[in-house]
Motif scaffolding. Structure first.
Motif, PDB file in Angstrom:
ATOM      1  N   LEU A 138       0.423  -0.948   0.132  1.00  0.00           N
ATOM      2  CA  LEU A 138      -0.375   0.347  -0.163  1.00  0.00           C
ATOM      3  C   LEU A 138       0.632   1.432  -0.148  1.00  0.00           C
ATOM      4  O   LEU A 138       0.696   1.937  -0.830  1.00  0.00           O
ATOM      5  CB  LEU A 138      -0.927   0.933   1.275  1.00  0.00           C
ATOM      6  CG  LEU A 138      -2.036  -1.435   0.930  1.00  0.00           C
ATOM      7  CD1 LEU A 138      -3.071  -1.098   2.849  1.00  0.00           C
ATOM      8  CD2 LEU A 138      -2.694  -1.227   0.091  1.00  0.00           C
ATOM      9  N   LEU A 139       1.336   1.174   0.887  1.00  0.00           N
ATOM     10  CA  LEU A 139       2.782   2.473   0.713  1.00  0.00           C
ATOM     11  C   LEU A 139       3.303   2.711  -0.136  1.00  0.00           C
ATOM     12  O   LEU A 139       3.466   3.347  -0.674  1.00  0.00           O
ATOM     13  CB  LEU A 139       4.019   2.326   1.878  1.00  0.00           C
ATOM     14  CG  LEU A 139       3.307   2.659   3.079  1.00  0.00           C
ATOM     15  CD1 LEU A 139       4.511   2.029   4.293  1.00  0.00           C
ATOM     16  CD2 LEU A 139       2.414   3.712   4.045  1.00  0.00           C
ATOM     17  N   ASN A 140       3.912   1.646  -1.064  1.00  0.00           N
ATOM     18  CA  ASN A 140       4.796   2.190  -1.861  1.00  0.00           C
ATOM     19  C   ASN A 140       3.844   2.169  -3.335  1.00  0.00           C
ATOM     20  O   ASN A 140       4.223   3.235  -3.745  1.00  0.00           O
ATOM     21  CB  ASN A 140       5.409   0.170  -2.803  1.00  0.00           C
ATOM     22  CG  ASN A 140       6.906   0.087  -1.808  1.00  0.00           C
ATOM     23  OD1 ASN A 140       7.350   0.621  -1.223  1.00  0.00           O
ATOM     24  ND2 ASN A 140       6.896  -1.166  -1.915  1.00  0.00           N
ATOM     25  N   GLY A 141       2.274   2.004  -3.089  1.00  0.00           N
ATOM     26  CA  GLY A 141       1.297   2.350  -4.285  1.00  0.00           C
ATOM     27  C   GLY A 141       1.061   3.667  -4.553  1.00  0.00           C
ATOM     28  O   GLY A 141       0.648   4.419  -5.573  1.00  0.00           O
ATOM     29  N   LEU A 142       1.222   4.451  -2.825  1.00  0.00           N
ATOM     30  CA  LEU A 142       1.342   5.721  -2.703  1.00  0.00           C
ATOM     31  C   LEU A 142       2.135   6.929  -2.771  1.00  0.00           C
ATOM     32  O   LEU A 142       2.301   8.014  -3.049  1.00  0.00           O
ATOM     33  CB  LEU A 142       0.212   6.090  -1.430  1.00  0.00           C
ATOM     34  CG  LEU A 142      -1.004   4.825  -1.489  1.00  0.00           C
ATOM     35  CD1 LEU A 142      -1.692   5.131  -0.401  1.00  0.00           C
ATOM     36  CD2 LEU A 142      -2.142   5.835  -2.433  1.00  0.00           C
ATOM     37  N   GLY A 143       3.598   5.457  -3.581  1.00  0.00           N
ATOM     38  CA  GLY A 143       4.972   6.503  -3.729  1.00  0.00           C
ATOM     39  C   GLY A 143       5.452   7.035  -2.142  1.00  0.00           C
ATOM     40  O   GLY A 143       6.215   7.757  -1.744  1.00  0.00           O
ATOM     41  N   ILE A 144       5.044   6.179  -1.351  1.00  0.00           N
ATOM     42  CA  ILE A 144       6.377   6.195   0.257  1.00  0.00           C
ATOM     43  C   ILE A 144       7.182   5.258   0.068  1.00  0.00           C
ATOM     44  O   ILE A 144       7.173   3.796   0.001  1.00  0.00           O
ATOM     45  CB  ILE A 144       5.277   6.350   1.296  1.00  0.00           C
ATOM     46  CG1 ILE A 144       3.562   6.691   1.097  1.00  0.00           C
ATOM     47  CG2 ILE A 144       6.279   5.870   2.775  1.00  0.00           C
ATOM     48  CD1 ILE A 144       4.733   8.547   1.402  1.00  0.00           C
ATOM     49  N   ASP A 145       8.223   5.973  -0.623  1.00  0.00           N
ATOM     50  CA  ASP A 145       9.666   4.690  -1.044  1.00  0.00           C
ATOM     51  C   ASP A 145       9.932   3.925   0.097  1.00  0.00           C
ATOM     52  O   ASP A 145       9.427   4.029   2.011  1.00  0.00           O
ATOM     53  CB  ASP A 145      10.845   5.660  -0.797  1.00  0.00           C
ATOM     54  CG  ASP A 145      10.699   6.588  -1.952  1.00  0.00           C
ATOM     55  OD1 ASP A 145      10.006   6.133  -3.650  1.00  0.00           O
ATOM     56  OD2 ASP A 145      11.378   7.789  -2.169  1.00  0.00           O
ATOM     57  N   THR A 146      10.663   2.590   0.257  1.00  0.00           N
ATOM     58  CA  THR A 146      10.629   1.700   0.960  1.00  0.00           C
ATOM     59  C   THR A 146      11.553   2.306   1.732  1.00  0.00           C
ATOM     60  O   THR A 146      11.167   1.806   3.442  1.00  0.00           O
ATOM     61  CB  THR A 146      11.407   0.113   0.732  1.00  0.00           C
ATOM     62  OG1 THR A 146      10.403   0.310  -0.702  1.00  0.00           O
ATOM     63  CG2 THR A 146      11.665  -0.994   1.034  1.00  0.00           C
ATOM     64  N   ASP A 147      12.654   3.066   2.603  1.00  0.00           N
ATOM     65  CA  ASP A 147      13.173   3.695   3.369  1.00  0.00           C
ATOM     66  C   ASP A 147      12.698   4.259   4.056  1.00  0.00           C
ATOM     67  O   ASP A 147      13.248   4.455   5.880  1.00  0.00           O
ATOM     68  CB  ASP A 147      14.217   4.212   2.879  1.00  0.00           C
ATOM     69  CG  ASP A 147      14.577   5.552   1.803  1.00  0.00           C
ATOM     70  OD1 ASP A 147      13.042   5.459   1.916  1.00  0.00           O
ATOM     71  OD2 ASP A 147      14.944   5.772   1.696  1.00  0.00           O
ATOM     72  N   LEU A 148      11.543   4.430   3.922  1.00  0.00           N
ATOM     73  CA  LEU A 148      10.749   5.479   4.174  1.00  0.00           C
ATOM     74  C   LEU A 148       9.887   4.774   5.508  1.00  0.00           C
ATOM     75  O   LEU A 148       8.865   4.855   6.814  1.00  0.00           O
ATOM     76  CB  LEU A 148      10.072   6.581   3.892  1.00  0.00           C
ATOM     77  CG  LEU A 148      10.946   8.019   3.782  1.00  0.00           C
ATOM     78  CD1 LEU A 148       9.851   8.664   3.059  1.00  0.00           C
ATOM     79  CD2 LEU A 148      11.465   8.230   4.517  1.00  0.00           C
TER      80      LEU A 148
END
Length: 545
Positions: A138-148
């Motif tokens: 979900l986070l990656n789909g919305l543009g929150i990078d993995t390192d966050l």
């Protein structure tokens, strides 16, 4: 399923809702629409149980889980991003924490072992072992990078927090999903991802949004709030608009025919009521006249401002030349050797996820910021008006609205200034309101009044649709379409961009520029855009691996 049964809400003497009955069923997405102040957000709070009704009740199918998009961006500052998302399913999060506490004990008892096995069974039943990977998706789909993903919420910026809270609402496949303005502060890529998610979502969604394209894409039904009533229409936003307009047209036509019949009957009665041979017919027509009832057509509570940008001077061929502009902000190079030439017919939409880069470029072109390298030059026939993304400084004073706008007006005449305010729905005593107490939407309308009164032929607008209702967005959209000058703008409203822009520019994460003379939809479908997205997707998947 969730339903409202005879719901009434009174605020003082005013009834915001009166005997509302509506049912929201599984497998459908409902767009909740209405004018500013109609009670859209309030109704979502009633459905979620955050607000009690004066009368009536809300019924949710037993055992179903309801999830709400949180509006408090600071509520989870003491938690990690990952924990915040998983907390969207509160029971699953409780199990995880209780398990961790048991396993952390030094003196592990038999009772602890029994309790741990019970928790493990429930955890497995809830697919808990995939919780972190589901949250990451979900986070990656919305543009929150993995390192966050394991950063603290307090360390994220406002836009990132919005995306995390949205992921939290979506997490764990809730049975009922309530979303209040989910596209606010999302870039167009994240909005496109959310659209696909909701289209494929199999449960119940109720969403408030001012984004017409978004509502058209995801909604199966529209729930229209007007005058304290909620009317349900099957279909998306465009279908609602056509249906509601057709209904009004049919009612007006029916009333016209009834009025013609009334006139005909009245004329007969007037002519023959005293005529003995016709008296029986006149009496019959009187009874027929009494039975005719005109339909009560209430005017909608929606109000449309009148937005019309009229340049004082026709723009020449030389408009704007940008040559090699670079700018570093907080150690990050957001603009990297940007160059372009603007023509006198250009309406350019700046799109993409690099929000800071767009705002920085607009600030440079508006003369509020100096570039580190490069130059820009406006043509001698141009005049500029700027709409900043954060206009707080504009309203940090004790001026009334009328005095504030007069300060920007070339004509210092109260009637002239109030004419512009009236177009933007500031009527009568509204003009003496202090600018510091205005709502977000009112401040935007003030800024648009300022741009109209300036007579500029080049407009720079950084997210002008934020805080506006659907009617104001439509008016601004139409105003820019017919504007005879040049516009440079950033906007998250897909329909606004598609119908206004004839040229698309995207500042990429490395600060470089893609520049295409095309519509937005054509740009999204272009081979270059497809290749770029494939590269970024591959990079992101590589990070996940």
């Amino acid at each position: 399923m969730i339903s409202a049964n005879n719901v009434t809400l009174r605020l003082g003497k005013k009834a915001l809702f009166e005997d509302v009955n509506i049912k929201f069923t599984e497998g459908n997405c409902y767009g909740l629409i209405g004018a500013n102040g109609a009670g859209k957000s309030t109704f979502l709070k009633i459905l979620s149980g955050q607000l009690e009704t004066t009368n009536g009740d809300i019924v949710i199918t037993p055992g179903q889980r309801l999830s709400v998009l949180e509006q408090d961006h600071f509520k989870y500052d003491e938690y990690t991003v990952m924990d915040t998302v998983i907390m969207g399913n509160s029971r699953l999060y409780e199990i995880m924490k209780e398990k961790d506490a048991i396993y952390a004990k030094e003196d592990f008892t038999d009772e602890d072992g029994i309790r741990a096995s019970e928790l493990e069974a429930e955890f497995a039943e809830m697919d808990g072992w995939n919780a972190e990977s589901d949250a990451a998706t979900l986070l990656n789909g919305l543009g929150i990078d993995t390192d966050l993903h394991y950063s603290m919420m307090r360390d994220l910026n406002g836009s990132e927090k919005v995306k995390v809270l949205l992921a939290r609402a979506l997490f764990g496949n809730p049975d009922i999903l309530l979303l209040d303005e989910p596209t606010n502060h999302l870039d167009l890529d994240a909005i496109a991802w959310l659209e696909e998610f909701l289209i494929n979502f199999e449960n119940t969604v109720i969403v408030v949004s001012h984004d017409r394209y978004f509502l058209n894409k995801v909604c199966t039904h529209i729930a229209d709030i007007d005058y304290g009533k909620i009317t349900l229409y099957a279909g998306n936003y465009d279908f609602w608009y056509e249906s509601s307009q057709l209904l009004i047209k049919q009612m007006k036509e029916a009333n016209r025919k009834k009025e013609e019949k009334i006139k005909e009957l009245q004329e007969f009665i007037s002519r023959f009521s005293a005529n003995a041979s016709k008296s029986k017919q006149a009496t019959s027509r009187k009874r027929a006249l009494e039975k005719i009832q005109l339909d009560d057509i209430k005017p909608s509570s929606r109000k449309y401002p009148y937005i019309d940008f009229r340049p004082d001077r026709e723009i020449g061929n030389e408009v704007l030349t940008v040559d090699g502009i670079s700018k570093t902000v907080n150690g990050v190079k957001v603009l990297n050797n940007i160059s372009f030439i603007v023509g006198h017919n250009d309406k350019i939409a700046f799109v993409g996820s690099n929000e800071l880069a767009k705002t920085t470029l607009f600030q440079i072109l508006a003369g509020e910021l100096e570039p580190d390298e490069g130059t820009y030059k406006w043509g001698i026939t141009t005049s500029q008006a700027y709409f900043p993304k954060d206009p707080a400084a504009e309203f940090d004073n004790d001026d009334t609205i009328a005095d504030w706008l007069t300060g920007y007006s070339p004509v210092k005449d109260a009637t002239y200034v109030r004419g512009f305010l009236g177009r933007m729905l500031f009527a009568g005593e509204d003009g003496v309101k202090k600018v510091k107490v205005l709502s977000g939407g009112e401040k935007v309308r003030c800024l648009l009044s300022k741009m109209m009164i300036s007579g500029a032929n080049c407009l720079i607008l950084d997210e002008p649709t934020n805080h506006l209702d659907m009617e104001s967005i439509t008016a601004l959209n139409n105003g820019l379409i017919k504007f005879p000058g040049v516009a440079l703008f950033a906007c998250h409203d897909h329909q606004f961009v598609q119908t206004t822009a004839n040229r698309i520019m995207e500042i990429l994460p490395d600060g470089s520029l893609i520049d295409k003379i095309t519509t937005y939809d054509e740009y999204l479908e272009s081979d270059e855009m497809a290749r770029k997205r494939t590269v970024y997707t591959a990079d992101r998947e590589g990070d996940e691996d």
